[in-house]
Design an enzyme around this catalytic site. Structure first.
Site, PDB file in Angstrom:
ATOM      1  N   CYS A   1       0.752  -0.993  -0.107  1.00 16.88           N
ATOM      2  CA  CYS A   1       0.366  -0.049  -0.329  1.00 16.88           C
ATOM      3  C   CYS A   1       0.465   1.704  -0.312  1.00 16.88           C
ATOM      4  O   CYS A   1       0.224   1.721  -0.505  1.00 16.88           O
ATOM      5  CB  CYS A   1      -0.852   0.439   0.637  1.00 16.88           C
ATOM      6  SG  CYS A   1      -2.202  -1.189   0.959  1.00 16.88           S
TER       7      CYS A   1
ATOM      8  N   CYS B   1      14.295   9.703  -6.911  1.00  9.24           N
ATOM      9  CA  CYS B   1      13.493   8.862  -7.254  1.00  9.24           C
ATOM     10  C   CYS B   1      12.640   9.037  -5.919  1.00  9.24           C
ATOM     11  O   CYS B   1      12.894   9.678  -4.928  1.00  9.24           O
ATOM     12  CB  CYS B   1      13.316   7.561  -7.467  1.00  9.24           C
ATOM     13  SG  CYS B   1      14.051   6.646  -6.556  1.00  9.24           S
TER      14      CYS B   1
END
Lengths: 101, 443
Positions: free
Chosen positions: B241, B402
């Site tokens: 998640c 990132c």
């Protein structure tokens, strides 16, 4: 003589990402002198429909661990797994198991 | 005219005052009555339920298949909920409201702000509180008749059997978020069922817009989690998640379905078939239910092999190693020349430098560094052998970022192979960056 089957293939659990975000494909599958089976289908999908990261779909001639294969809404184990012969109009669903929560 | 200067009436106060006094007295009497009745309803038990419970559960007690016997089954049932997050919250919410008598909740985590978009029994005021305690508190507001037993620890190989032993559950809900714990729970339930009252396992999971639920171990021929997924999926295919996102209503849907399965099992309304239901919120047919295999005769946990050939204790297995989870996080061991700390990056970057952000476009759109270019990691990997960059690019100082500094290592490696001469991976990614630059959003 080749035997041809027209199949519907669907992807779920995020596997559609490997197939250009297509959730459904129509596949025409043929085999020489015998009925096409699930092994043939997996090979065709891996060879012709995945551009990158094939290892997230196949391992050898079968699907990688964690992918469920369902034929007409039944677990493929109830239909001979890789050797299960496919009929015209069969719906084959590949689903990646999820772990979040 | 002010009241004080009014000529006094010796006999009666003004009518308005009389009405007000009477209203006050009426309210007092009503409250007294409520208190009396209330006490009666709480204490007076008829056939195992208090009078107030008849009122509370009436809407479902009238259903065929429930009635008084069904409600008594629910009241005397014990359910073990492992995980007090996106699945556990809605599951416990409904189990509590329905009057399931004993609920044990196992979770070692505390509430964080990023949980609140889906973990609906927690709230802003409870950030930092143990999730299991937060659920206990929320449940007590829903239905004080339910006993909630919080266990403020993660479910581990060390405490698994003891928790099952002490809670003696009729149903176990796997509401966790990783493959290691899912195998552990299934194995522990299989072992528990060899010697104790059978516990049925309802396992659910959700990621993104997708969810899955399957009911396991409900009888001798039913599959366990290992029967369905004998070998764990490769680590790079596992999504969470935190990394891949989750829509709150998707865990809500799956947790609610877990509660539904649980209630059916307790009431004896379950059809006893192995089926898996898959939910895809965006698909044209969002729900699909599939018939699954029975118990596998060669399953390591509940197969037919001789006792000494099969799993005896969860403590014999290193579940993190089994699922490869301990290798989580990327470390490509790039050379020091190709890595840079966030602090050095901030101090040294020049306007002419190239900054490549490898996150998906949707994340780049949430926030990004000024002057950075978005080249998603999937595109970079696809391009590996196809296109060579021009000479001017490869000589520029290139920083790669990132979200957390994992994909950017892979990208740095790819760029080096493409003959970029001066590439640096920004260690820890934008998550780390946001701790130094306090105005940069952390999501």
């Amino acid at each position: 003589m080749s035997v041809t089957r027209n199949l519907k293939v669907e992807f779920g659990g995020g596997l559609e990402i490997l197939f250009n975000d297509q959730r459904q494909l129509k596949i025409t599958l043929s085999a020489d002198g015998r009925n096409p089976n699930v092994r043939d289908l997996i090979k065709k999908l891996a060879d012709e429909h995945i551009q990158e990261r094939k290892e997230l779909f196949v391992e050898g001639e079968t699907v990688r661990p964690g992918i469920l294969v369902l034929i007409n809404d039944c677990d493929w184990e109830l239909r001979d797994e890789l050797d299960g012969e496919l009929e015209d109009g069969d719906l084959v669903v590949f689903i990646s198991t999820l772990h979040g929560g | 005219m002010p009241e004080t200067s009014k000529p006094s009436e010796p006999s009666e106060p003004p009518i308005v005052d009389q009405i007000s006094q009477l209203r006050h007295r009426l309210r007092e009497l009503e409250m007294e009555l409520e208190l009396e009745q209330g006490n009666d309803e709480e204490t007076e038990s008829v056939n195992g339920l208090s009078l107030s419970e008849y009122k509370r559960y009436g809407r479902h007690m009238v259903l065929n298949g429930i009635g008084l016997p069904g409600q008594r089954k629910l009241k005397s049932a014990s359910v073990l909920v492992i995980g007090a997050g996106g699945l556990g919250c809605p599951a416990v919410q409904y189990l509590t409201a329905t009057g399931v008598g004993h609920i044990t909740i196992v979770d070692g985590d505390t509430v964080e702000v990023s949980n609140l978009q889906r973990q609906i029994l927690h709230s802003d005021a409870k950030i930092g509180m143990h999730k299991a305690l937060s659920i206990k508190e929320a449940s007590s507001h829903i239905n004080p008749n339910v006993t909630i037993e919080p266990v403020l620890q993660a479910f581990t190989t060390q405490n698994a059997q003891a928790i099952l032993e002490s809670s003696q559950p009729d149903v176990v809900l796997d509401c966790t978020d990783n493959p290691s714990t899912r195998y552990l729970i299934s194995d522990a339930v299989v072992i528990h069922n060899r010697t104790s009252k059978r516990a049925t396992l309802v396992s659910a999971a959700a990621t993104g817009y997708n969810g899955q639920i399957i009911t396991l171990c409900y009888n001798d021929q039913a599959p366990c989690y290992r029967c369905i997924i004998p070998r764990p999926p490769p680590v790079q295919s596992i999504t969470s998640c935190a990394d891949d996102g989750i829509l709150g209503v998707v865990t809500g849907t799956l947790g609610t379905l877990q509660a539904t399965e649980c209630i059916k099992l307790i009431l004896g309304l379950h059809n006893g078939e192995s089926a898996m239901t898959v939910y895809s919120a965006l698909a044209s047919t969002p729900f699909r239910t599939m018939r699954m295999r029975s118990r596998k005769h060669d399953c390591y946990a509940d197969g037919d092999q001789a006792f000494d050939k099969k799993l005896k204790s969860v403590q014999d297995i290193d579940y993190l190693a089994f699922t490869g989870a301990q290798t989580c996080g990327t470390d490509l061991q790039l050379s020091d020349d190709n890595e840079i700390s966030v602090e050095d990056f901030m101090a040294l970057r020049k306007a002419s430098d190239l900054i490549i952000d490898t996150r998906p476009p949707v994340e780049f759109g949430i926030c990004h560094l000024d002057g950075s270019d978005n080249i998603p990691i999937t595109n970079l990997l696809k391009d590996t052998l196809e296109r060579q960059p021009d000479l001017e690019d490869v000589r520029r100082t290139t920083y790669v970022v990132c979200r957390r500094g994992n994909d950017s290592q892979i990208a740095t490696d790819v760029l080096l192979k493409k003959k970029y001469t001066n590439v640096k991976n920004v260690k820890g990614g934008l998550a780390r960056y946001s701790r130094v630059d306090k105005k940069f959003p952390l999501y």
